[in-house]
Design a protein around this motif. Structure first.
Motif, PDB file in Angstrom:
ATOM      1  N   TYR A 274       6.237  -1.708  -5.410  1.00  0.00           N
ATOM      2  CA  TYR A 274       7.554  -1.221  -4.956  1.00  0.00           C
ATOM      3  C   TYR A 274       8.643  -1.487  -5.998  1.00  0.00           C
ATOM      4  O   TYR A 274       9.635  -0.773  -6.070  1.00  0.00           O
ATOM      5  CB  TYR A 274       7.992  -1.958  -3.672  1.00  0.00           C
ATOM      6  CG  TYR A 274       7.164  -1.668  -2.463  1.00  0.00           C
ATOM      7  CD1 TYR A 274       6.658  -0.390  -2.238  1.00  0.00           C
ATOM      8  CD2 TYR A 274       6.894  -2.658  -1.531  1.00  0.00           C
ATOM      9  CE1 TYR A 274       5.903  -0.118  -1.110  1.00  0.00           C
ATOM     10  CE2 TYR A 274       6.145  -2.394  -0.402  1.00  0.00           C
ATOM     11  CZ  TYR A 274       5.648  -1.127  -0.190  1.00  0.00           C
ATOM     12  OH  TYR A 274       4.915  -0.869   0.919  1.00  0.00           O
TER      13      TYR A 274
ATOM     14  N   ASN B  78      -0.740   6.368  -6.153  1.00  0.00           N
ATOM     15  CA  ASN B  78       0.516   6.834  -5.574  1.00  0.00           C
ATOM     16  C   ASN B  78       1.626   5.837  -5.885  1.00  0.00           C
ATOM     17  O   ASN B  78       1.393   4.632  -5.920  1.00  0.00           O
ATOM     18  CB  ASN B  78       0.295   6.945  -4.055  1.00  0.00           C
ATOM     19  CG  ASN B  78       1.577   6.979  -3.266  1.00  0.00           C
ATOM     20  OD1 ASN B  78       2.220   8.012  -3.162  1.00  0.00           O
ATOM     21  ND2 ASN B  78       1.975   5.857  -2.704  1.00  0.00           N
TER      22      ASN B  78
ATOM     23  N   HIS C  19       6.234   5.164  -5.645  1.00  0.00           N
ATOM     24  CA  HIS C  19       7.568   5.610  -5.241  1.00  0.00           C
ATOM     25  C   HIS C  19       8.297   6.066  -6.501  1.00  0.00           C
ATOM     26  O   HIS C  19       8.411   5.283  -7.452  1.00  0.00           O
ATOM     27  CB  HIS C  19       8.342   4.466  -4.584  1.00  0.00           C
ATOM     28  CG  HIS C  19       7.705   3.970  -3.310  1.00  0.00           C
ATOM     29  ND1 HIS C  19       8.241   2.967  -2.546  1.00  0.00           N
ATOM     30  CD2 HIS C  19       6.570   4.363  -2.675  1.00  0.00           C
ATOM     31  CE1 HIS C  19       7.474   2.773  -1.488  1.00  0.00           C
ATOM     32  NE2 HIS C  19       6.450   3.590  -1.547  1.00  0.00           N
TER      33      HIS C  19
ATOM     34  N   GLU D 230       5.255   9.845  -4.055  1.00  0.00           N
ATOM     35  CA  GLU D 230       5.363   9.729  -2.595  1.00  0.00           C
ATOM     36  C   GLU D 230       6.670  10.347  -2.095  1.00  0.00           C
ATOM     37  O   GLU D 230       7.724  10.170  -2.702  1.00  0.00           O
ATOM     38  CB  GLU D 230       5.289   8.253  -2.188  1.00  0.00           C
ATOM     39  CG  GLU D 230       5.345   8.053  -0.681  1.00  0.00           C
ATOM     40  CD  GLU D 230       4.921   6.660  -0.230  1.00  0.00           C
ATOM     41  OE1 GLU D 230       4.386   5.897  -1.061  1.00  0.00           O
ATOM     42  OE2 GLU D 230       5.132   6.342   0.949  1.00  0.00           O
TER      43      GLU D 230
ATOM     44  N   HIS E 284       8.370   8.669   6.230  1.00  0.00           N
ATOM     45  CA  HIS E 284       9.405   8.962   5.241  1.00  0.00           C
ATOM     46  C   HIS E 284       9.979  10.375   5.389  1.00  0.00           C
ATOM     47  O   HIS E 284      11.192  10.559   5.331  1.00  0.00           O
ATOM     48  CB  HIS E 284       8.857   8.785   3.822  1.00  0.00           C
ATOM     49  CG  HIS E 284       8.466   7.373   3.511  1.00  0.00           C
ATOM     50  ND1 HIS E 284       7.912   7.003   2.304  1.00  0.00           N
ATOM     51  CD2 HIS E 284       8.546   6.224   4.237  1.00  0.00           C
ATOM     52  CE1 HIS E 284       7.668   5.700   2.308  1.00  0.00           C
ATOM     53  NE2 HIS E 284       8.041   5.210   3.474  1.00  0.00           N
TER      54      HIS E 284
ATOM     55  N   HIS F 201       0.300   9.434   4.052  1.00  0.00           N
ATOM     56  CA  HIS F 201       0.466   8.112   4.646  1.00  0.00           C
ATOM     57  C   HIS F 201       0.818   8.345   6.105  1.00  0.00           C
ATOM     58  O   HIS F 201       1.767   9.072   6.404  1.00  0.00           O
ATOM     59  CB  HIS F 201       1.613   7.340   3.976  1.00  0.00           C
ATOM     60  CG  HIS F 201       1.263   6.809   2.626  1.00  0.00           C
ATOM     61  ND1 HIS F 201       2.205   6.299   1.763  1.00  0.00           N
ATOM     62  CD2 HIS F 201       0.067   6.680   2.004  1.00  0.00           C
ATOM     63  CE1 HIS F 201       1.595   5.898   0.657  1.00  0.00           C
ATOM     64  NE2 HIS F 201       0.306   6.125   0.767  1.00  0.00           N
TER      65      HIS F 201
ATOM     66  N   GLU G 153      -0.155   2.761   7.063  1.00  0.00           N
ATOM     67  CA  GLU G 153       0.668   1.676   6.510  1.00  0.00           C
ATOM     68  C   GLU G 153       1.516   1.112   7.639  1.00  0.00           C
ATOM     69  O   GLU G 153       2.696   0.846   7.484  1.00  0.00           O
ATOM     70  CB  GLU G 153       1.603   2.211   5.429  1.00  0.00           C
ATOM     71  CG  GLU G 153       0.934   2.923   4.287  1.00  0.00           C
ATOM     72  CD  GLU G 153       1.942   3.469   3.285  1.00  0.00           C
ATOM     73  OE1 GLU G 153       2.801   4.275   3.663  1.00  0.00           O
ATOM     74  OE2 GLU G 153       1.870   3.049   2.120  1.00  0.00           O
TER      75      GLU G 153
END
Ligand code: FE
Ligand code: FE
Ligand code: ZN
Length: 275
Positions: A70, A105, A107, A142, A178, A210, A255
């Motif tokens: 992250y 994957n 962010h 993502e 998301h 996800h 997740e």
């Protein structure tokens, strides 16, 4: 084939994760390539990776969806921090080469006030550099909730990154929590959202999902995951997702806030859903 799995701890190595996945009814999984918040990567063990690859093949697993840290922000404002994030990405892809054919994957990043345009440019530069050696891994951006200055809260931003990179080795991973938090109504109009994805990006670039319910209403830009059926998306949304013909065969990763027994239950729940 329905490929469903969850995030697993990588502390016991690759083969251990495959065996854990089998035990809980998963036939794909995700893991953090390094501590989700820190930057330390586990030591590599190519014998373990080869054994895991053999087992994945034998058991007919879908593509794995490894997850970058992250903290890796490829479009942060400080050039040194940006270079460090790029090094982390390059090193992650290099280590993924031990698991050829799987996906990675991450962010896209937060532009922290520089503007989306600048952020998209930095992300593309980093990706081009990381893809240069040609490691056998598919890299996935993502879809994000659009929290703060996050890039990737709209399909258009993801498309802009894909276009700027210009490599068919890059695709998208759609996170149900998301996109909902970003303002795409997958609870009432999944077909419409997928049509919009197809129009802007192209469904051929969608490699994985996800699966997370959301603790917040649509458009909240919050990014708080709930267990399947216990948030604003509700079980019927996941029924529609796991049975959708356009999503068939794509790895779907939980997740949700669970330990292994909770994941095992959710995997069974999702496998039992019929259209
Ligand atoms: Fe993520
Ligand atoms: Fe996610
Ligand atoms: Zn999230």
């Amino acid at each position: 084939m329905r490929y469903i799995g969850c995030h697993l701890s990588s502390s016991g190595g690759y083969l251990e994760m495959v065996k854990t996945a089998e035990k809980i009814g998963a036939n794909t999984f995700a893991y953090f390539t390094r501590n989700p918040r820190g930057s330390k990567a586990k030591q590599e063990d190519s014998a373990d990776a080869a054994a895991a690859m053999a087992r994945l093949r034998e058991m007919g697993f879908g593509r794995l969806v490894a997850h970058g840290a992250y903290t890796m922000n490829l479009c942060t404002a400080d050039p040194e921090a940006r270079a460090f994030a790029c090094d982390v990405l390059c090193d992650d892809l290099r280590r993924m080469a031990a698991l050829p054919g799987q996906s990675y994957n991450f962010h896209p990043g937060s532009h922290v006030g520089q503007g989306a345009q600048a952020g998209i440019g930095y992300i593309a530069v980093a990706l081009k550099k990381a893809l240069e050696p040609g490691y056998p891994v598919t890299v996935l951006l993502e879809t994000m909730a659009g929290k703060g200055s996050e890039i990737g809260g709209t399909f258009e931003e993801l498309k802009a990154i894909l276009d700027a990179v210009g490599s068919d080795q890059v695709g998208v991973c759609l996170d149900t929590c998301h996109v909902w938090d970003a303002g795409y109504d997958i609870a009432h109009d999944l077909n419409g959202v997928l049509a919009e994805f197809d129009r802007v990006i192209g469904l051929d670039r969608l490699y994985a999902l996800h699966l997370n319910d959301s603790k917040n209403p649509m458009g909240s830009h919050k990014d708080r995951h709930a267990c399947i059926g216990q948030g604003y998306l509700g079980l019927n949304t996941f029924r529609a997702v796991v049975t959708h013909p356009a999503l068939a065969g794509k790895p779907m990763i939980l997740e949700t806030p669970n330990a292994l027994p909770g994941y095992e239950k959710e995997i069974a729940l999702l496998r039992g859903l019929e259209s």
